[in-house]
Design an enzyme around this catalytic site. Structure first.
Site, PDB file in Angstrom:
ATOM      1  N   VAL A  58       0.833  -1.205   0.000  1.00 37.18           N
ATOM      2  CA  VAL A  58       0.000   0.000   0.000  1.00 37.18           C
ATOM      3  C   VAL A  58       0.871   1.259   0.000  1.00 37.18           C
ATOM      4  CG1 VAL A  58      -1.827   1.264   1.212  1.00 37.18           C
ATOM      5  CG2 VAL A  58      -1.911  -1.217   1.082  1.00 37.18           C
ATOM      6  N   CYS A  59       1.959   1.233   0.739  1.00 34.76           N
ATOM      7  CA  CYS A  59       2.876   2.381   0.748  1.00 34.76           C
ATOM      8  C   CYS A  59       3.492   2.577  -0.639  1.00 34.76           C
ATOM      9  CB  CYS A  59       3.969   2.193   1.793  1.00 34.76           C
ATOM     10  SG  CYS A  59       3.339   2.178   3.478  1.00 34.76           S
ATOM     11  N   ALA A  60       3.816   1.472  -1.286  1.00 33.43           N
ATOM     12  CA  ALA A  60       4.358   1.536  -2.639  1.00 33.43           C
ATOM     13  C   ALA A  60       3.340   2.145  -3.600  1.00 33.43           C
ATOM     14  CB  ALA A  60       4.776   0.143  -3.103  1.00 33.43           C
ATOM     15  N   THR A  63       2.990   5.949  -2.904  1.00 30.43           N
ATOM     16  CA  THR A  63       4.153   6.723  -3.341  1.00 30.43           C
ATOM     17  C   THR A  63       4.226   6.783  -4.861  1.00 30.43           C
ATOM     18  OG1 THR A  63       5.278   6.110  -1.309  1.00 30.43           O
ATOM     19  CG2 THR A  63       6.646   6.969  -3.091  1.00 30.43           C
TER      20      THR A  63
END
Length: 163
Positions: A58-60, A63
């Protein structure tokens, strides 16, 4: 404030700033070890995208989404903040061809100032803050379930309305 981490409630440290308030200032290092101060970015709107761990899906996604937008909108400063190490961020950015401004908050400075530190895991809660050209918060989202994506559309609409 409380958020969910994979369905489990966790308490955040501090009190998040609200819309209409001046954003707490900070100075963090980017991947080239340059110190980027929030005060230096006045004059253009700023999107601060905060991710717990760049090495998660999810962070990927978050970003990469803002990196794509940053490449097309020159009138907005885009920042991603994580408390990953310089090496973790640099390796991830190289592998994913991400070239937006990546700041590291290894000591949790932003986490404490913005009330988004999750002490149980030593990570930042997934959040978005949009600031006007004077550093006043015009939009904020602290994602209620850390493992889900933020509302990109609302954040981008808020920032674009300031151009």
């Amino acid at each position: 404030m409380e958020v969910l981490l994979k369905g489990n409630p966790v308490e955040l440290v501090g009190t998040p700033p609200k819309v209409g308030e001046k954003a707490p200032t900070f100075s963090l290092k980017d991947l080239s070890d340059h110190v980027i101060s929030l005060d230096e970015l006045k004059g253009k709107p700023v999107i601060i995208s905060i991710v717990p761990d760049i090495d998660t899906s999810v962070c990927a996604l978050q970003t990469k989404h803002f990196n794509k937008e940053a490449a097309t909108i020159a009138d907005i400063h885009f920042l991603t903040i994580s408390n990953n190490t310089k090496e973790q961020l640099a390796n991830w950015c190289a592998a994913e061809s991400v070239d937006m401004t990546m700041l590291r908050d290894e000591e949790g400075i932003v986490g404490k100032e913005y009330g988004i530190l999750i002490p149980e895991i030593g990570r930042l809660a997934r959040s978005i803050f949009v600031l006007d050209k004077d550093g006043v918060i015009t939009y904020e989202e602290i994602v209620p379930e850390v493992s889900t994506e933020p509302n990109y559309v609302k954040a981008l609409e808020a920032a674009k309305a300031l151009i």
